[in-house]
Design an enzyme around this catalytic site. Structure first.
Site, short mmCIF file in Angstrom:
data_model
loop_
_atom_site.label_atom_id
_atom_site.label_comp_id
_atom_site.label_asym_id
_atom_site.label_seq_id
_atom_site.Cartn_x
_atom_site.Cartn_y
_atom_site.Cartn_z
CG HIS A 53 56.13 46.31 85.32
ND1 HIS A 53 55.67 45.27 86.24
CD2 HIS A 53 55.29 47.17 85.17
CE1 HIS A 53 54.43 45.55 86.65
NE2 HIS A 53 54.32 46.78 86.09
CD GLU A 55 60.59 43.28 86.84
OE1 GLU A 55 60.09 44.33 86.73
OE2 GLU A 55 60.14 42.67 88.26
CB CYS A 83 54.27 41.70 89.29
SG CYS A 83 54.43 42.20 87.51
CB CYS A 86 58.01 40.65 85.97
SG CYS A 86 57.49 42.39 85.19
ZN LIG Z 1 56.22 43.51 86.86
#
Ligand SMILES: [Zn+2]
Length: 152
Positions: A53, A55, A83, A86
């Protein structure tokens, strides 16, 4: 010091992710001096990595850049609500402030869902600012998923 948002740069990363066929999410990490130390977009498909992801990639790059597993005093801008994975990574990295754009009813883990920062087991809680340029992030996400539904 006057506040300067880096969400425009995060949106640029999100657009680049969309162009690669990735979910359009972008993230930027800024140090205390207001210098960008890392910027990234989603690369889960390209890297065959469900943890890639924006991040996480930005945190990895920033930590490598400064030679530390902690990003004390650093801020992270991301176009979509992080999410749970993260959010936990942000806490572990000791990010000072989290600025995010659109909320994510499907996978968000900050203001809804797992609400990672609300738990006693979360040992560091960043300051959270939501809704930064949210409309621009939503437009990108909606266009991306509409195109996917059409089978392109
Ligand atoms: Zn994430």
């Amino acid at each position: 010091m006057t506040f300067r948002s880096f969400m425009d740069l995060a949106l640029t990363e999100a657009r680049a992710a969309a162009a690669r066929g990735e979910v359009p999410v972008g993230a930027v990490i800024v140090d205390r001096a207001g210098q960008v130390v890392a910027q990234a977009g989603n690369r889960t498909r390209e890297l065959h990595d469900p943890t890639a992801h924006a991040e996480v990639l930005a945190i990895r790059a920033a930590c490598a850049q400064i030679g530390s597993e902690r990003l004390v005093g650093h801020d992270l801008y991301v176009t979509l609500e992080p999410c749970a994975m993260c959010a936990a990574a942000l806490a572990s990295a000791r990010i000072a402030r989290l600025y995010y754009g659109a909320s994510d009813p499907k996978s968000g883990g900050v203001a809804q869902g797992a609400r990672v920062f609300a738990h006693a087991q979360c040992h560091h809680v960043p300051e959270v600012y939501d809704g930064i340029d949210a409309a621009a992030a939503e437009v990108l996400l909606k266009a991306f998923f509409a195109q996917k539904r059409e089978g392109n």
